[in-house]
Design an enzyme around this catalytic site. Structure first.
Site, PDB file in Angstrom:
ATOM      1  N   VAL A  51       0.837  -1.208   0.000  1.00  0.00           N
ATOM      2  CA  VAL A  51       0.000   0.000   0.000  1.00  0.00           C
ATOM      3  C   VAL A  51       0.868   1.253   0.000  1.00  0.00           C
ATOM      4  O   VAL A  51       0.657   2.184  -0.799  1.00  0.00           O
ATOM      5  CB  VAL A  51      -0.956  -0.004   1.223  1.00  0.00           C
ATOM      6  CG1 VAL A  51      -1.779   1.280   1.256  1.00  0.00           C
ATOM      7  CG2 VAL A  51      -1.868  -1.225   1.184  1.00  0.00           C
ATOM      8  N   LYS A  73      -6.801  -1.220  10.541  1.00  0.00           N
ATOM      9  CA  LYS A  73      -8.077  -1.647  11.157  1.00  0.00           C
ATOM     10  C   LYS A  73      -7.879  -2.227  12.547  1.00  0.00           C
ATOM     11  O   LYS A  73      -8.689  -2.009  13.448  1.00  0.00           O
ATOM     12  CB  LYS A  73      -8.786  -2.662  10.262  1.00  0.00           C
ATOM     13  CG  LYS A  73      -8.034  -3.978  10.166  1.00  0.00           C
ATOM     14  CD  LYS A  73      -8.141  -4.641   8.849  1.00  0.00           C
ATOM     15  CE  LYS A  73      -6.848  -5.399   8.651  1.00  0.00           C
ATOM     16  NZ  LYS A  73      -6.378  -5.492   7.350  1.00  0.00           N
ATOM     17  N   GLU A  88     -10.297   5.673   6.123  1.00  0.00           N
ATOM     18  CA  GLU A  88     -11.212   5.034   5.157  1.00  0.00           C
ATOM     19  C   GLU A  88     -10.666   3.686   4.673  1.00  0.00           C
ATOM     20  O   GLU A  88     -11.417   2.731   4.440  1.00  0.00           O
ATOM     21  CB  GLU A  88     -11.414   5.974   3.964  1.00  0.00           C
ATOM     22  CG  GLU A  88     -12.375   5.487   2.922  1.00  0.00           C
ATOM     23  CD  GLU A  88     -13.796   5.356   3.458  1.00  0.00           C
ATOM     24  OE1 GLU A  88     -14.422   6.382   3.737  1.00  0.00           O
ATOM     25  OE2 GLU A  88     -14.265   4.217   3.604  1.00  0.00           O
ATOM     26  N   GLY A 108      -2.190 -16.700  -4.211  1.00  0.00           N
ATOM     27  CA  GLY A 108      -1.801 -15.456  -3.533  1.00  0.00           C
ATOM     28  C   GLY A 108      -2.973 -14.702  -2.910  1.00  0.00           C
ATOM     29  O   GLY A 108      -2.794 -13.595  -2.405  1.00  0.00           O
ATOM     30  N   ASP A 122      -9.854 -10.424  11.051  1.00  0.00           N
ATOM     31  CA  ASP A 122      -9.807  -9.250  10.170  1.00  0.00           C
ATOM     32  C   ASP A 122     -11.225  -8.662  10.005  1.00  0.00           C
ATOM     33  O   ASP A 122     -11.433  -7.450  10.163  1.00  0.00           O
ATOM     34  CB  ASP A 122      -9.226  -9.690   8.809  1.00  0.00           C
ATOM     35  CG  ASP A 122      -9.229  -8.588   7.777  1.00  0.00           C
ATOM     36  OD1 ASP A 122      -8.320  -7.750   7.806  1.00  0.00           O
ATOM     37  OD2 ASP A 122     -10.157  -8.563   6.938  1.00  0.00           O
ATOM     38  N   LYS A 159     -13.015  -4.944  11.363  1.00  0.00           N
ATOM     39  CA  LYS A 159     -13.759  -4.061  10.457  1.00  0.00           C
ATOM     40  C   LYS A 159     -15.203  -3.876  10.939  1.00  0.00           C
ATOM     41  O   LYS A 159     -15.762  -2.772  10.857  1.00  0.00           O
ATOM     42  CB  LYS A 159     -13.721  -4.630   9.033  1.00  0.00           C
ATOM     43  CG  LYS A 159     -12.306  -4.606   8.441  1.00  0.00           C
ATOM     44  CD  LYS A 159     -12.183  -5.473   7.202  1.00  0.00           C
ATOM     45  CE  LYS A 159     -10.789  -5.404   6.601  1.00  0.00           C
ATOM     46  NZ  LYS A 159     -10.545  -6.434   5.569  1.00  0.00           N
ATOM     47  N   GLY A 206      -5.429  -4.897  -1.822  1.00  0.00           N
ATOM     48  CA  GLY A 206      -4.525  -4.619  -2.939  1.00  0.00           C
ATOM     49  C   GLY A 206      -3.926  -3.233  -2.827  1.00  0.00           C
ATOM     50  O   GLY A 206      -4.505  -2.333  -2.201  1.00  0.00           O
TER      51      GLY A 206
HETATM   52  N1  HSE Z   1      -6.754  -9.639   4.289  1.00  0.00           N
HETATM   53  C1  HSE Z   1      -7.868  -8.823   3.930  1.00  0.00           C
HETATM   54  C2  HSE Z   1      -8.769  -9.601   2.981  1.00  0.00           C
HETATM   55  C3  HSE Z   1      -7.502  -7.526   3.272  1.00  0.00           C
HETATM   56  O1  HSE Z   1      -8.549 -10.766   2.675  1.00  0.00           O
HETATM   57  O2  HSE Z   1      -9.754  -9.017   2.562  1.00  0.00           O
HETATM   58  C4  HSE Z   1      -6.976  -6.523   4.231  1.00  0.00           C
HETATM   59  O3  HSE Z   1      -7.881  -6.203   5.223  1.00  0.00           O
END
Ligand code: HSE
Length: 431
Positions: free
Chosen positions: A15, A104, A128, A186, A200, A204, A306
């Site tokens: 990023v 996050k 964001e 990947g 994750d 969020k 990405g």
């Molecule tokens: N690892 C996360 C995903 C992306 O697979 O969506 C980053 O938050």
């Protein structure tokens, strides 16, 4: 006063390098949109030798010195993780710098304290990119929908798990096989725990719920189940009732029997009807579905991860905080005035889809139905298919407290007439 706004970049991975490149490639556009040029004056990394593409004079290993540098106006944090990101952010606020972050985990763990520190310093904290990558969802929740009452926010906010579940649905593969394919291509990290086990998505969900309901919600408040227990049978059973399986981050406002409101925030796999807008979100894409009293239903869709998609969100925030800085004001931070209680999962209303292998003889269906009744769970539909002296019962319940549903399943597993509980998944979005 007309010199460039100076930016410190913390982290230069996928990023960070996209942010740096886009800022350089579109320097004229940024200057025109902000009203002043923007210049990256330092890039803090752990191993400078790993960044041959970055102008060497910009690289430093001393992130603290960079964020507190007198000439730095804005800090972009794309290191991720809790520390040193938190200390660096706090140091930046204390030194009077606004921060743009994609972090996050940190915002979900410590958002309240970080916002308080930014407010005390009179600077901005925008993030964001922390939820659903390129998709603009946090500013719409905070600003565009600030005149409405939100009732639910349901997101597919993890691309890795959405890719795996999409492949399971497309190919009939089991979880292990689909994960192996995602790793090879990947989409999944070498250690997929954060994605696959829902950490994750839970971070969020906490951020989405905090903004949607004007209530501080942290990752620890979020009920979480991952997708590693989702089987090929679950996915095919879903298809049989016109549903698909998704890992959902569900944030909702729930009114209790006493009339008081609370928020329920959960991440778990669930069946949703194939006609639901979220069902069409496949592969690694993300989407967030919002229900508001006046606006009705809204959906936000796009790339959730990405380099360039995430950089788009970071740079949108950078433009916003730079404009605020030039205006001599900080933007409005999130409000926690509603301060609603967080409802425990056990008391949160959910619906279950259950498949049972049972003996096909008189009284079995009655005994199974009685077990639901004794737990106060109402059945919506029952479907039976026979196989010799055996049968499969597929039951979809009405909504009931989650604890009552899980206790029913535990009791069914103990019934002599039930040879096996072959699939249990929550159902969302059925009318
Ligand atoms: N690892 C996360 C995903 C992306 O697979 O969506 C980053 O938050």
């Amino acid at each position: 006063m007309n010199g460039p706004l100076k930016v410190a970049l913390l982290g230069c991975g996928t990023v960070g390098s996209a942010v740096l490149r886009l800022l350089q490639d579109q320097a004229g556009e940024f200057a025109a949109r902000i009203g002043r040029p923007v210049e990256v004056v330092g890039v803090a990394v752990r191993r400078p030798q790993h960044h041959p593409d970055v102008p060497q004079h910009l690289l430093t290993t001393d992130a603290h010195a960079l964020v507190t540098r007198e000439d730095v106006d804005l800090v972009v944090e794309v290191i991720g993780g809790i520390e040193p990101a938190r200390s660096l952010m706090l140091a930046a606020f204390e030194a009077g710098k606004s921060v743009v972050s994609a972090n996050k985990a940190l915002l979900a763990e410590d958002g309240v304290a970080l916002h308080a520190a930014a407010a005390k310093a009179g600077v901005d904290l925008y993030y964001e990119a922390a939820v659903a990558g390129a998709i603009p969802i946090l500013r719409p929740l905070r600003e565009s929908l600030a005149g409405d009452q939100l009732s639910r926010v349901v997101g597919i906010v993890n691309g890795t798990t959405n890719y795996i579940l999409s492949r399971m649905a497309e190919t009939g593969a089991g979880f292990g096989e689909a994960l192996a394919e995602a790793t090879e291509l990947g989409y999944a990290e070498a250690d997929p725990t954060a994605d696959v086990d829902g950490f994750d998505a839970a971070a969020k969900a906490a951020i989405l719920a905090s903004l949607a309901f004007h209530t501080p919600v942290s990752a620890a408040d979020v009920y979480r189940e991952g997708i590693s227990t989702v089987t090929a049978t679950d996915v095919s059973r879903a298809a049989e009732i016109g549903c698909t399986v998704k890992l959902l981050a569900i944030c909702e406002r729930v009114t209790g029997e006493d009339g008081s409101d609370s928020v329920a925030v959960r991440v778990h796999p669930a069946m949703i009807p194939t006609t639901h807008p979220l069902a069409s979100v496949s592969g690694a894409f993300n989407a967030v579905f919002v229900e508001a009293v006046a606006a009705g239903q809204l959906m936000f869709y796009g790339q959730g991860a990405g380099g360039e998609p995430t950089a788009s969100a970071v740079l949108g925030d950078l433009v916003a905080v730079a404009r605020n800085r030039l205006a001599g004001a900080a933007g409005q931070g999130p409000s926690g005035y509603a301060d609603l209680a967080v409802r425990p999962m056990a008391e949160t209303p959910t619906r279950y889809h259950v498949s049972l292998d049972v003996a096909d003889k008189p009284g079995v269906l009655a005994a199974v139905a009685l077990e639901f009744a004794q737990h106060g769970v109402s059945i919506s539909t029952v479907r039976q298919t026979g196989r010799g002296d055996a049968a499969t019962l597929v039951i979809v319940t009405h909504s009931a407290p989650d604890a009552a549903l899980s206790a029913t399943i535990a009791a069914l597993r103990e019934m002599p007439a039930v040879r096996g509980v072959t699939s249990v998944l929550r159902v969302e979005g059925l009318s």
